[in-house]
Design an enzyme around this catalytic site. Structure first.
Site: not given
Ligand code: PEP
Length: 250
Positions: A9, A11, A95, A97, A167, A173, A213
């Site tokens: 991904n 992003k 996702h 985010e 996730e 991240g 990660s």
């Protein structure tokens, strides 16, 4: 038999020139027949050039998002048929985010998934708990609600199009990874939920990826777990050497 999948991904990173550079490096590094199905998800503006560059490779190009409506007055949005018209048949939905910064609820995500399925697209559906949920031991219930409210209404026939990606938000991240045991424990829980709510065949055949990660130095141990069928990779997918090392971790 479910597939091993590694999806990158990208992003909101890389302009066109940077994307082309990453693609050249990726093509140099990638073996012709990788052990896993490989996917990359560039930004909307880089989808078509990426699709063109990877046309003669086994790498699948996915979008990072799409709108739930077929078309209409939704300024700034991109539809399933627009993606399909440039050769994109896979989309990441849900996702963390998108959930956190763009207010995408389980209900909106259910609609997006339905639109993708109606358009015969594959979906990488992301879900996972925040740190507070885990600390208060609500992570299993939270994940169950996310799956129930966005996916369990789908008919069995749609499930061949669904890839799941667990996730945990606290691991995205942050450099902090769920331990292989924590990943396995949640993936097993999800497979049990599939078994109970959708059926044994779907439970056995649906790939469940881990994201958070994942790096070349931890991928092998995580992917070795029985119910982990690969990874959704953020940061490390922006480096061709690292990404290919992760792809080669099975
Ligand atoms: C992600 O954003 O899906 C992700 C897993 O990111 P990272 O690998 O950087 O944690």
């Amino acid at each position: 038999m479910r597939k091993n999948i590694v999806a990158g991904n990208w992003k909101m990173n890389n302009d066109l020139a940077e994307t082309q550079e990453l693609l050249s490096k990726l093509k140099l590094q990638m073996v012709k027949e990788p052990e896993a199905t490989v996917m990359v998800a560039p930004s909307f503006t880089n989808l078509y050039p990426t699709f063109q560059a990877l046309k003669d490779t086994p790498v699948i190009v996915a979008a990072q998002n799409m709108h739930e409506s077929e078309k209409g007055a939704y300024t700034g949005e991109v539809s399933a048929s627009m993606l399909k018209s440039i050769g994109i048949n896979t989309v990441i939905i849900g996702h963390s985010e998108r959930r956190a910064y763009f207010n995408e609820t389980n209900d909106i995500l259910a609609k997006k998934v339905q639109t993708a399925i109606d358009n015969e697209m594959k979906v990488i559906f992301c879900f996972g708990e925040e740190l507070d949920d885990r600390r208060s031991n609500k992570h299993f219930d939270l994940v169950e609600t996310q799956l129930k409210e966005s996916l369990f209404q789908l008919p069995q026939s749609a499930w061949s199009k669904i890839i799941l990606a667990y996730e945990p938000v606290w691991a995205i991240g942050t450099g902090e990874t769920a331990s292989p045991e924590q990943a396995q424990e949640m993936h097993k829980h999800v497979r049990d939920l599939l078994n109970k709510n959708v059926g044994k065949e779907v439970a056995e055949n649906t790939s469940i990826l881990y994201g958070g990660s994942v790096k070349p130095n931890n991928a092998k141990e995580i992917f070795a777990k029985e119910d982990v069928d690969g990874g959704l990779i953020g940061g490390a997918s922006l480096n061709a050497v690292d990404f290919v090392a992760i792809v080669n971790s099975f």
